[in-house]
Scaffold this active site. Structure first.
Site, PDB file in Angstrom:
ATOM      1  N   SER A 563      63.731  -0.339  33.880  1.00 36.88           N
ATOM      2  CA  SER A 563      63.961   1.093  33.703  1.00 36.88           C
ATOM      3  C   SER A 563      65.460   1.330  33.481  1.00 36.88           C
ATOM      4  CB  SER A 563      63.421   1.863  34.908  1.00 36.88           C
ATOM      5  OG  SER A 563      63.329   3.229  34.633  1.00 36.88           O
ATOM      6  N   ASP A 648      53.761   4.492  29.280  1.00 41.48           N
ATOM      7  CA  ASP A 648      54.900   4.789  30.150  1.00 41.48           C
ATOM      8  C   ASP A 648      55.375   6.223  29.906  1.00 41.48           C
ATOM      9  OD1 ASP A 648      57.243   4.806  31.641  1.00 41.48           O
ATOM     10  OD2 ASP A 648      57.843   2.807  31.007  1.00 41.48           O
ATOM     11  N   HIS A 683      54.574   3.079  33.668  1.00 47.28           N
ATOM     12  CA  HIS A 683      55.917   2.628  34.024  1.00 47.28           C
ATOM     13  C   HIS A 683      55.922   1.472  35.021  1.00 47.28           C
ATOM     14  CE1 HIS A 683      60.204   3.244  33.839  1.00 47.28           C
ATOM     15  NE2 HIS A 683      60.307   3.370  35.137  1.00 47.28           N
TER      16      HIS A 683
END
Length: 711
Positions: A563, A648, A683
């Site tokens: 991320s 995501d 995610h």
């Protein structure tokens, strides 16, 4: 992700020159022969900002509904499988190794809430948890109130968002996501009859019950931006819900919760730098919420309730926050009595309030601290911990009237342990330590905490763990992990999966770089906005130090981040590709400019105070100088495994897809560049626990193979 705040300059600074999104001009790459990597079509789209022209050849990959895009992602998956095909048996070995460490049929420690003890457990062969409860009493029978395995049947992805039981214990509100986009549907269940109620709501992000056991408050998110912006009141059985609050400011999101005392339902509107709270007597669900204190820029406050008092954590006197106490009611700062002052070297993360005591959750010298205060005298004592480096945090503490405080404890070598701490006797009782099968002995492993000097003289903490028998007279294979954003601290928690690396001779290290929260709020401030490059240089300085001190060397050093940590991977690899053997970049935020210039994307506007607002010239120039996608160059790069998920919602799949497509045209080396897309997840990757382990085994097989370990 958190949400942030900064003044927005008019969007007239954005000048897209090319036409609207153009489909690929050639057929998608073939998947019949994957001995060579797929080549994405170039369809130039030109952007100009402040006289700077950017050409994005892969903007077309944003079209998720396009068959050509899906075909391209599948081709990349096929190529990745082809390149790593020789590791299939090794991946299975790693998976079985990690699985053998886990007690597949296991249960968590029950916690008391009202008339019941609540619990969750796993069973061998089942991907998800089973949630149950027993009435307080010796002969109580188990009631299974939610079986996630049943709810997840025939679904490639499943996740539970929130679960909230009504005050009387008869009703359950719970939300589920079946696509991975963190898009949750709220449902209700009668726990006495077992029936599901017809009441439902979409895109729910938080829930709180009123004390009447029939009124529920819930927050929903905007369908486009995923900003939590609307609060509804709903009485079970009613056809419609009542919209009672809407947050118009795009820099803020809202959340609903109830105090442990069950005295107040609290609505919090929050940006990354400012809060505003509205309170409602939990016994008066039809009344109006009352604002406690109007938002003031750069001031945060968080209220908890005790009897006729409020306890408030606020940063009004300093970035690391302080604790004050005042009579409940409208805000009058002149009546605030300071209980814990602001300290430059200690960050007050929060306070848990109970009937006879409260616990301050602090962070000092990069480590957590739990301090217990007597409500009457405000005299504190510390809960002490045996190791020099560790992780400690509050556990399940649902009861207000109690003498016990439950906390979790672990370290890089100590499995997660659940303790009940008696605040009067100061005795702690170990309720459970997570079993690690296969003969695990903590004494066989060594953890270290070292400090590394950054280029500006700042001392950066680094945590390491390795097999104690590891030879130390020569560099060893190492996996160095980093994040460094949002003020989030990287926990020193135990992970049994990590033993698959340590037992094969790798050192595992965590760089606690600026941008995180390990060393107080200033640690975050000095690694964001116009100081973001400190995050990257800190990570490079840590890697250089570990090489200099012969912990490892560039041919054995693998780095990993996800991320915002994927941004770290992209930026540092652009800056020092010679320093790393391989890179694992997971759901990486690498297309910084295009994302932050598109306010229609989820979460973008709220991120301005973390990264900057690129519609401002200075911020644009600074972000442009480090954005990984724009700064790829024609040169040699380390081996790379880039992992993402099609659904995501935090970092869109096209960021890593575009990054890989562009890098293929520039890299001058023969190192593998691999893109793996989970077509059914979001995610966090796979949702089922067995599928998740298989994903880790896949990643670890790449890591270990790059340092010459394949057994």
């Amino acid at each position: 992700m958190k949400i942030c705040s900064i003044a927005i300059i008019a969007a007239a600074f954005l000048f897209p020159v090319a036409n609207a999104l153009t489909p690929p001009v050639e057929k998608p790459p073939s998947m019949t022969n994957m001995t060579t990597p797929p080549v994405a079509n170039k369809v130039p789209k030109i952007f100009e900002n402040f006289g700077d022209k950017r050409v994005d050849d892969y903007f077309w990959l944003r079209e998720k509904s396009s068959p050509e895009v899906i075909d391209y992602l599948k081709a990349e998956n096929a190529y990745t499988q082809s390149v790593l095909g020789g590791l299939k048996d090794f991946q299975e070995t790693l998976y079985k190794d990690m699985l053998s460490r886990i007690k597949e049929t296991d249960e968590n420690v029950p916690y008391k809430r009202g008339d019941y003890f609540y619990n969750s457990r796993t069973e061998t062969g089942k991907q998800y948890s089973i949630y149950s409860r027993k009435k307080v009493g010796a002969d109580a029978k188990e009631e299974i109130y939610l079986d996630a395995n049943e709810l997840a049947k025939d679904k490639p992805f499943f996740a539970i968002g929130t679960m909230a039981v009504s005050r009387d214990g008869k009703l359950l509100a719970y939300s589920t996501d079946i696509i991975g986009f963190r898009q949750y549907t709220l449902n209700f269940k009668n726990l006495e009859s077992g029936s599901t109620l017809p009441d439902t709501a979409e895109r729910v992000t938080s829930v709180a019950w009123a004390n009447d056991n029939s009124t529920v408050f819930y927050v929903t998110e905007d369908a486009t931006t995923k900003r939590s912006d609307k609060l509804f009141r709903h009485r079970l059985g009613d056809k419609n819900s009542e919209l009672i609050f809407e947050e118009k400011d795009e820099l803020y999101g809202i959340n609903i919760d109830i105090t442990r005392s069950h005295g107040y339902i609290i609505l919090t509107a929050e940006s990354s730098e400012t809060t505003e709270q509205h309170l409602l007597d939990a016994n008066l669900p039809t009344a109006k919420f009352a604002m406690y204190m109007k938002r003031k820029e750069n001031i945060k406050y968080f209220i908890d309730h005790h009897g006729t008092d409020f306890y408030i954590v606020t940063n009004d006197k300093g970035r690391n926050s302080r604790l004050v106490k005042t009579a409940e009611g409208a805000a009058n700062e002149k009546t605030w009595k300071e209980i814990i002052p602001h300290r430059a070297d200690v960050k007050l993360d929060g306070v848990d309030v109970f009937k006879d005591f409260f616990v301050a959750i602090e962070k000092t010298k990069g480590l957590p601290k739990l301090r217990v205060f007597d409500v009457r005298t405000a005299k504190p004592h510390d809960i002490t911990f045996p190791e020099a480096a560790y992780e400690a945090s509050p556990g399940q503490n649902a009861e207000f009237d109690t003498k016990l405080f439950r906390f979790n404890y672990s370290s890089l070598v100590t499995p997660n342990s659940v303790f009940d701490y008696h605040v009067d006797t100061r005795e702690r009782t170990l309720k459970k330590q997570q079993p690690v099968l296969g003969g695990y002995e903590p004494k066989d492993y060594q953890s270290e905490r070292i400090m590394v000097k950054a280029k500006d003289g700042t001392m950066v903490p680094v945590s390491l763990v390795y097999k104690r028998a590891l030879k130390k007279n020569s560099p060893q294979p190492m996996l160095l992990y980093g994040y460094g954003s949002y003020g989030i601290s990287m926990p020193l928690a135990f992970r049994s999966q990590r033993l698959a690396l340590l037992d094969r001779g790798m050192i595992y290290a965590i760089a606690h770089i600026r941008g995180g929260g390990e060393m107080g709020k200033q640690w975050h401030d000095n690694g964001k906005m116009m100081k973001k490059k400190n995050t990257f240089s800190d990570f490079i300085n840590v890697a250089e130090y570990l090489v200099q001190k012969k912990y490892t060397d560039p041919m054995q050093l693998v780095i990993q981040g996800g991320s915002a940590g994927g941004l770290l991977m992209g930026a540092t690899t652009n800056m020092r590709p010679d320093l790393f053997k391989a890179v694992v970049s997971q759901v990486p935020f690498v297309d910084v400019m295009n994302t932050m210039l598109d306010s229609s994307l989820p979460l973008t506007v709220g991120e301005y105070l973390e990264w900057g607002n690129p519609t401002e010239a200075a911020a644009y120039k600074y972000m442009r100088s480090y954005s990984p996608y724009e700064n790829l160059e024609k040169k040699a790069y380390p081996a790379m495994l880039v992992e993402t998920s099609l659904n995501d919602s935090q970092v869109m799949y096209w960021e890593p897809a575009k990054y890989v497509a562009k890098l293929r045209t520039l890299k001058t080396d023969n190192n593998p560049l691999l893109l793996k897309t989970n077509m059914d997840a979001g995610h966090g990757g796979a949702s089922g626990r067995y599928d998740y382990l298989k994903e880790i085994a896949f990643t670890y097989s790449f890591v270990l193979s790059q340092v010459g370990v394949m057994k």
